[in-house]
Design a protein around this motif. Structure first.
Motif, PDB file in Angstrom:
ATOM      1  N   GLN B 126       0.825  -1.206   0.000  1.00 58.86           N
ATOM      2  CA  GLN B 126       0.000   0.000   0.000  1.00 58.86           C
ATOM      3  C   GLN B 126       0.860   1.257   0.000  1.00 58.86           C
ATOM      4  OE1 GLN B 126      -2.458  -1.135   3.368  1.00 58.86           O
ATOM      5  NE2 GLN B 126      -4.245  -1.366   2.028  1.00 58.86           N
ATOM      6  N   GLY B 127       1.927   1.186   0.775  1.00 58.89           N
ATOM      7  CA  GLY B 127       2.832   2.338   0.807  1.00 58.89           C
ATOM      8  C   GLY B 127       3.420   2.615  -0.566  1.00 58.89           C
ATOM      9  N   MET B 128       3.821   1.564  -1.244  1.00 53.83           N
ATOM     10  CA  MET B 128       4.434   1.747  -2.547  1.00 53.83           C
ATOM     11  C   MET B 128       3.443   2.320  -3.550  1.00 53.83           C
ATOM     12  SD  MET B 128       6.799  -1.691  -2.804  1.00 53.83           S
ATOM     13  CE  MET B 128       8.091  -1.054  -3.867  1.00 53.83           C
ATOM     14  N   VAL B 129       2.224   1.824  -3.499  1.00 54.10           N
ATOM     15  CA  VAL B 129       1.216   2.343  -4.423  1.00 54.10           C
ATOM     16  C   VAL B 129       0.967   3.819  -4.129  1.00 54.10           C
ATOM     17  CG1 VAL B 129      -1.190   2.211  -5.113  1.00 54.10           C
ATOM     18  CG2 VAL B 129       0.117   0.123  -4.801  1.00 54.10           C
ATOM     19  N   GLU B 130       0.957   4.135  -2.840  1.00 51.93           N
ATOM     20  CA  GLU B 130       0.761   5.528  -2.446  1.00 51.93           C
ATOM     21  C   GLU B 130       1.814   6.407  -3.126  1.00 51.93           C
ATOM     22  OE1 GLU B 130      -1.953   7.657  -0.963  1.00 51.93           O
ATOM     23  OE2 GLU B 130      -1.898   5.595  -0.160  1.00 51.93           O
ATOM     24  N   ARG B 131       3.055   5.973  -3.009  1.00 53.72           N
ATOM     25  CA  ARG B 131       4.152   6.740  -3.618  1.00 53.72           C
ATOM     26  C   ARG B 131       4.048   6.749  -5.141  1.00 53.72           C
ATOM     27  NH1 ARG B 131       8.536   3.594  -0.997  1.00 53.72           N
ATOM     28  NH2 ARG B 131       6.885   2.894   0.398  1.00 53.72           N
ATOM     29  N   LEU B 132       3.440   5.685  -5.664  1.00 51.32           N
ATOM     30  CA  LEU B 132       3.259   5.587  -7.111  1.00 51.32           C
ATOM     31  C   LEU B 132       2.378   6.727  -7.604  1.00 51.32           C
ATOM     32  CD1 LEU B 132       4.596   3.318  -8.563  1.00 51.32           C
ATOM     33  CD2 LEU B 132       2.443   2.082  -8.627  1.00 51.32           C
ATOM     34  N   GLY B 133       1.450   7.120  -6.765  1.00 49.19           N
ATOM     35  CA  GLY B 133       0.506   8.163  -7.155  1.00 49.19           C
ATOM     36  C   GLY B 133       1.183   9.505  -7.359  1.00 49.19           C
ATOM     37  N   LYS B 134       2.169   9.792  -6.526  1.00 44.95           N
ATOM     38  CA  LYS B 134       2.916  11.041  -6.720  1.00 44.95           C
ATOM     39  C   LYS B 134       3.902  10.873  -7.880  1.00 44.95           C
ATOM     40  CE  LYS B 134       2.234  11.314  -1.850  1.00 44.95           C
ATOM     41  NZ  LYS B 134       2.793  10.974  -0.523  1.00 44.95           N
ATOM     42  N   HIS B 135       4.718  11.836  -8.081  1.00 42.88           N
ATOM     43  CA  HIS B 135       5.735  11.770  -9.136  1.00 42.88           C
ATOM     44  C   HIS B 135       5.132  11.481 -10.513  1.00 42.88           C
ATOM     45  CE1 HIS B 135       8.764  11.534  -5.981  1.00 42.88           C
ATOM     46  NE2 HIS B 135       7.970  10.656  -5.405  1.00 42.88           N
TER      47      HIS B 135
END
Lengths: 241, 241
Positions: B126-135
């Motif tokens: 979930q954390g990784m997907v969260e970061r996926l949303g940015k950038h």
DNA sequence: CGACCAATTTGGTCAGACCAATTCTAACTG
DNA sequence: CAGTTAGAATTGGTCTGACCAAATTGGTCG
């Protein structure tokens, strides 16, 4: 194991199995070519050819100073067959992963095939599915028909990448299962249901439905094979007693 | 092409490309080892090692009487890289098939991963997907994050078969794309939608949704890469004029 | 024209040799 | 005593030349 009876293949086969049995730790240095030659009573040339093959398999890296063992999961698919054949019975988990993968690729193939099929190919497919419906009793005949069907799907889909992978997987897997005489048993009712689903998918050119149906087909197969292996395992243990 | 600078690898590489360029017909006999040795100014031993590698690749079959060329689609996946690298630009159709396949395997990986993930792994995902949303803007950073995400999915799914195939495919493909400087462009809106879908799938532990989302992600990527290659192609033709 | 046999070719293997690069060892040094 | 370094031993890469068994080829004979 290896069909070709040359010494270099023999050596490669032996070393491969030793590596797969993790008799060498990752990164460890293999004995020198000269030592191996002495051990196998062979010439250095033969050993070098064997090592050359193992390098191609991704099992070792040869560099000045010595050949080093690589991590198993950095190897090529071609090691899967030997890996399953190492124990008397193949690792059920590995078999399951195998079928999962095969199923995913078969589903992809079905999807592409239906999307690309010409009218004639479509008719052929429908004919094959029709025949698939019969012979629900005879396991051998049915398996043959299924394989032909999947084969034809692959032809229609015409995806080189999947085909290459499929070749490797089939070569590694199907043969193993055959040798072991593992006969997965699937419920006729389930099969009939899947076949009907396939018919529908073809009739309506529904690629997604075809894909998921194939997927389910393999999921069923996975369970059946899993049970078959368990049975075999039990009978082996019985023998041991 | 081949990193290792030995003569045998060099010979293998040259012969491989010749075969892939279909300069030999299927079933045709390769020149004898002695002839090849003469041609390459090398010893027979070096040639034999090279042929040994090609045999492992499934490109040829060596048997007393001569080495014969096999059908391309009977070879190993390892030929895909060289096959794509033969022309200045890779065959778009092949690239497309590549991504389709990769997508199907990634989807399978996602499904398994979610089904098997521990609580901690789930949080990580979930954390990784969260970061996926940015950038969403920076392409390079995003690609890196995506790759890490897929890599972690593979770790969680822990399917050796898929991993081995993935290794081969990545080694054959990603590198090629990088070298060519192909930068697929995807609409930020689409990406955002996919990421949201992933979030939902993770939150509700919906393996199917995750799988189809990844699938769609790759379908988008396919289109983007296809366009990118077309562009490159156009620019090449422009240069030629 | 087809069957058959001998000469040639081909792959498989071996032995022994040399080189360059790496690895190991042991002496040497601070 | 730890660290460095020079020399010895090892290791992979390659070559030459040789022998064998199986396969291919080509010519001969029915």
């Amino acid at each position: 194991m290896s069909v070709n009876g040359t010494i270099s293949h023999e050596i490669a086969s032996l070393l491969r199995d030793e590596i797969l049995r993790s008799q060498y730790r990752r990164g460890e240095r293999l004995p020198s070519e000269r030592d191996l030659a002495a051990r196998f009573n062979a010439s250095r040339g033969a050993v070098r050819e064997a090592l050359s093959q193992l390098e191609q398999l991704g099992l070792i890296r040869i560099l000045p100073g010595g050949a080093r063992v690589q991590a198993i999961d950095a190897a090529s698919i071609a090691i899967l067959g030997p890996l399953m054949a190492i124990d008397v019975l193949p690792d059920p988990l590995l078999v399951d992963q195998f079928l999962q993968t095969f199923g995913a690729l078969a589903a992809l193939t079905a999807r592409s095939a239906i999307n690309q099929a010409s009218n004639e190919e479509m008719r052929n497919l429908q004919g094959m599915v029709e025949r698939l419906g019969k012979h629900a009793g005879d396991f051998g005949a049915m398996q043959t028909r299924w394989r032909e069907f999947l084969e034809y799907l692959a032809t229609v889909a015409d995806n080189l990448v999947v085909r290459l992978i499929g070749n490797d997987l089939k070569a590694q897997f199907v043969e193993q299962m055959m040798n072991l005489g593992i006969n997965p048993v699937m419920k006729p009712a389930t099969i009939k249901q899947l076949v009907n689903s396939l018919k529908l998918a073809l009739a309506s050119k529904d690629a997604e439905l075809a894909a998921t149906t194939i997927q389910m087909q393999f999921d069923e197969l996975r369970m059946a094979v899993g049970e078959a292996i368990s049975l075999k395992q039990a009978s082996y243990q019985k023998q041991a007693v």
